[in-house]
Design a protein around this motif. Structure first.
Motif, PDB file in Angstrom:
ATOM      1  N   ASP A   1      -9.339   3.049  -1.817  1.00 24.27           N
ATOM      2  CA  ASP A   1      -8.219   2.111  -1.842  1.00 24.27           C
ATOM      3  C   ASP A   1      -7.435   2.156  -3.158  1.00 24.27           C
ATOM      4  OD1 ASP A   1      -8.552   0.796   0.758  1.00 24.27           O
ATOM      5  OD2 ASP A   1     -10.428   0.079  -0.069  1.00 24.27           O
TER       6      ASP A   1
ATOM      7  N   ILE B   1      -2.742   3.574  -6.276  1.00 23.24           N
ATOM      8  CA  ILE B   1      -3.174   2.986  -5.006  1.00 23.24           C
ATOM      9  C   ILE B   1      -3.277   4.117  -3.980  1.00 23.24           C
ATOM     10  CG2 ILE B   1      -2.632   1.326  -3.198  1.00 23.24           C
ATOM     11  CD1 ILE B   1      -3.303   0.056  -5.888  1.00 23.24           C
TER      12      ILE B   1
ATOM     13  N   ASP C   1      -1.295  -4.302   3.112  1.00 26.93           N
ATOM     14  CA  ASP C   1      -1.008  -3.187   4.017  1.00 26.93           C
ATOM     15  C   ASP C   1       0.322  -3.452   4.713  1.00 26.93           C
ATOM     16  OD1 ASP C   1      -1.035  -1.029   5.654  1.00 26.93           O
ATOM     17  OD2 ASP C   1      -2.556  -1.796   7.035  1.00 26.93           O
TER      18      ASP C   1
ATOM     19  N   ILE D   1      -3.721  -5.706  -2.671  1.00 23.34           N
ATOM     20  CA  ILE D   1      -3.113  -4.602  -1.927  1.00 23.34           C
ATOM     21  C   ILE D   1      -2.757  -5.121  -0.540  1.00 23.34           C
ATOM     22  CG2 ILE D   1      -3.409  -2.266  -1.060  1.00 23.34           C
ATOM     23  CD1 ILE D   1      -5.553  -1.843  -3.168  1.00 23.34           C
TER      24      ILE D   1
ATOM     25  N   GLN E   1       0.811  -1.217   0.000  1.00 22.00           N
ATOM     26  CA  GLN E   1       0.000   0.000   0.000  1.00 22.00           C
ATOM     27  C   GLN E   1       0.844   1.266   0.000  1.00 22.00           C
ATOM     28  OE1 GLN E   1      -2.386   0.927   3.532  1.00 22.00           O
ATOM     29  NE2 GLN E   1      -4.144   1.194   2.196  1.00 22.00           N
TER      30      GLN E   1
ATOM     31  N   ASP F   1      -3.070   5.517  -0.365  1.00 22.83           N
ATOM     32  CA  ASP F   1      -2.473   5.227   0.937  1.00 22.83           C
ATOM     33  C   ASP F   1      -3.229   6.042   1.987  1.00 22.83           C
ATOM     34  OD1 ASP F   1      -0.972   4.624   3.110  1.00 22.83           O
ATOM     35  OD2 ASP F   1       0.933   5.397   2.333  1.00 22.83           O
TER      36      ASP F   1
END
Length: 696
Positions: free
Chosen positions: A247, A273, A309, A307, A209, A275
């Motif tokens: 997201d 993406i 994290d 994705i 992410q 964050d």
């Protein structure tokens, strides 16, 4: 025996007739598949005493082998050959001689004639075989009979997958003038009907992410003569996981493959993406699909982007050095929000005003939208300093070099030292402190009763006996290191509790390793079932049981070391639903109305003053009342700052020097002995049992 001349002549003639064997083929036709040997066999009509040798010759049949078939069209005077089925240039079999031997004891033998697979779809091919010269190994005569020749058919086994057909379309314009002659007067357009397949280079792309965007690549095969532009579309999964805008950036991305790009050469694009700076989120996915520009571009199934994290939280103290005003606590702050509640272990040491050191092993919890969490130190008394740190954790970043994540607490007021004449057995015996019910509206807002029951070593005593809960304590001799001392300590706690289903559950905590067990199974972190809760937190275990009421009865079993002696401290932190009829060394004092008046009699022996002396009267609901003296002090056995009345003798009985002088506990201490750690039977038993369950 007599023979006539005529008989003798016939017999001699018979004896000298010599039979000649005849060799023939076993059939006039044989069959095989392309590339497989053709098996041709010979046989003899008579058994022979010697071997017969010969050859089988394979020859072409010119008329069949030279056949050519052509698919043609004569429209507009045009002849187009599209498929050559039988080419004379293709070798189908190996001609020549194939020797054979018919052994004396055999009647049939075979030879294998080699055929070839030309990989051309064709009609069956035929060639001939014949028996050549034959002879016997003894020189005897051998004749060749019929059939002496045969035909072998080669069956075509070439499938459609062995060649690639090419579709050719002839287009003639309406204005064209078509003539038959050496000069062509029509136009022939050959249209390319082949397709280009565009596909992703992987079914799944993984992106962290914080390191986005996600890179997605495509390839084309075969190479195209013109540029090909496809739409790469990013969208949510049918069951949303990653959400658009929060997201990732949903939408369509045009991606062009240049003309004549070599096959399987990747062309890539990126998808943004988002964050959101939230840590410890679950992994999320979204789907990427391809949309072709026309039917001659075929696209692969969608791919997914995962994705991950990769954020961790950074935990630091709010104030490296500070004071607490009322409630002692250590607070920590996370540098970012968390997606789900996350616990972080905290370890450290407490130094008290008595210069004793205690180890802290607990945890804090950060929840969504809560970035501050504190360690409550209210169970620790007379704190001088505290030094604690987050324990290494996979979800927590290590401290930044040069920063101090420890918190040092200095109390705002210095507590007074404990009185010197409280009791000289403050570290064992065991010693008990229970709240006295002076204020009905707030049972815990009052003084405590401090007493001791020295008991006997290696014996089990009941602490609490109520309708649905029974608590036992196992007394053991105390040691400092390996040296015994003249006190007893608690080393095991056994609890039998009726859960919300009416079933008994058996809970045990041992001092060694502070191990907790439920129904014989060790609990390393927590156990929850039918309103029975057991949670192990470092050197302590929290036990919550329904006790057939609400709220639950909550107790703490603390494994500690005081002045070098290891022991268990049993604390009831919430006993609101203990019935007035409950019993046991502790249970008989909970929620029982008492009365208290200042003592005004003669100073008893052993006391310095009557000022701190009070007459305490216990009024149990089902037994006679008891009265005894209590000496008031401002701290309990463990030095907690709370008014406590010290009463009774070493076994919870009479002192023998005061008046009134009833026993503090009902009866004698031996009345509370049970047979084992889970036994509920003793003189004052109140436990009513369970519908099922068994001791483990």
């Amino acid at each position: 025996m007599c023979f006539s001349d005529n008989h003798i002549h016939q017999f001699i003639k018979f004896m000298f007739i010599v039979s000649v064997p005849t060799v023939t083929l076993t059939s006039t036709t044989y069959m095989t598949q392309k590339g497989q040997p053709a098996q041709v066999c010979v046989t003899k009509d008579l058994a022979t005493a010697s071997d017969i040798s010969g050859v089988i010759t394979a020859n072409s049949i010119v008329a069949s082998n030279a056949a050519t078939r052509t698919k043609s069209t004569t429209s507009h005077c045009l002849s187009l050959s599209t498929l050559n089925l039988n080419s004379t240039a293709v070798v189908q079999f190996k001609n020549g001689s194939y020797p054979f031997t018919l052994a004396a004891g055999l009647r049939v033998t075979c030879v294998n004639i080699t055929t070839y697979d030309d990989k051309v779809q064709a009609d069956p091919k035929v060639f001939s075989v014949s028996i050549g010269p034959t002879s016997s190994t003894t020189g005897g005569a051998v004749t060749v009979g019929s059939p002496s020749t045969a035909q072998v058919t080669i069956i075509d086994n070439t499938a459609a997958v062995d060649f690639t057909p090419v579709q050719q379309v002839l287009t003639f314009l309406p204005s064209d003038t078509v003539k038959c002659g050496p000069t062509p007067e029509s136009t022939v357009n050959i249209q390319d009907q082949s397709v280009v397949r565009v596909s992703f280079t992987a079914p799944l792309y993984v992106v962290q992410q914080s390191l986005g965007p996600a890179t997605v690549c495509i390839v084309a095969s075969p190479s195209a003569a013109v540029p090909i532009t496809v739409a790469v579309v990013a969208g949510e999964d049918p069951v949303p996981s990653a959400r658009a805008s929060t997201d990732f950036s949903a939408g369509s991305y045009a991606l062009t493959i240049p003309a004549n790009t070599p096959p399987q050469s990747p062309i890539c694009t990126t998808i943004s993406i988002v964050d959101n700076q939230v840590a410890l989120q679950p992994n999320k996915t979204f789907t990427v699909t391809l949309q072709p520009p026309n039917p001659r571009v075929v696209v692969s199934p969608p791919c997914q982007v995962l994705i991950v994290d990769d954020h961790k939280i950074s935990v630091t103290t709010i104030t490296p050095n500070g004071t607490y005003p009322t409630v002692p606590q250590v607070c920590f702050k996370s540098d970012r929000n968390v997606a789900t509640s996350t616990s972080v272990s905290i370890v450290g040491n407490i130094v008290t005003v008595l210069s004793t050191t205690r180890t802290i092993s607990t945890y804090i919890v950060f929840s969504p939208n809560k970035t501050v969490a504190c360690v409550d130190l209210s169970n620790y008394t007379d704190i001088l300093t505290v030094i604690v740190n987050p324990k290494p954790d996979p979800n927590v970043k290590p401290p930044v070099p040069g920063t101090d994540t420890a918190m040092i607490i200095i109390p705002s007021t210095t507590p007074t030292p404990p009185p010197s004449n409280v009791n000289d057995t403050v570290i064992g015996d065991p010693l008990y402190a229970v709240p006295l019910l002076l204020n009905i509206s707030n049972p815990l807002d009052g003084p405590a009763l401090c007493y001791e029951v020295h008991g006997t070593a290696n014996t089990t005593f009941n602490l609490v006996s109520d309708t649905c809960t029974s608590v036992n304590a196992y007394y053991s001799p105390a040691f400092i290191g390996s040296d015994p001392i003249a006190i007893n300590v608690i080393t095991k706690i056994g609890i039998v509790a009726t859960d919300s289903s009416g079933v008994c559950q058996w809970i045990k905590v041992e001092l060694d390793g502070c191990k907790a067990f439920v129904n014989g199974v060790q609990v390393n972190t927590s156990y929850q079932q039918a309103d029975i809760g057991v949670r192990r937190i470092g050197d302590r275990v929290r036990v919550s049981v329904p006790n057939c009421g609400n709220p639950n009865l909550v107790s703490w079993i603390v494994c500690e070391q005081t002045s070098g002696v290891k022991m268990i401290r049993f604390v009831i932190s919430r006993g609101l639903n203990l019935r007035p009829s409950s019993h046991g060394i502790i249970g008989q004092f909970w929620n029982i109305p008492i009365s208290m008046v200042h003592y005004s009699g003669t100073l008893p022996q052993g006391y310095d003053s009557i000022d701190p002396l009070y007459i305490i009267t216990i009024n149990p609901p089902h037994s006679p009342s008891r009265s005894f003296l209590g000496e008031q002090y401002g701290r309990t056995w463990d030095n907690t700052k709370k008014t406590c009345y010290y009463s009774g003798g070493a076994q919870g009985g009479r002192t023998g020097v005061a008046s009134p002088d009833d026993s503090v506990i009902e009866g004698a201490y031996t009345d509370y002995i049970t047979s084992d750690i889970f036994s509920t039977l003793f003189r004052y038993n109140q436990f009513q049992g369970c519908s099922s369950g068994s001791v483990v």
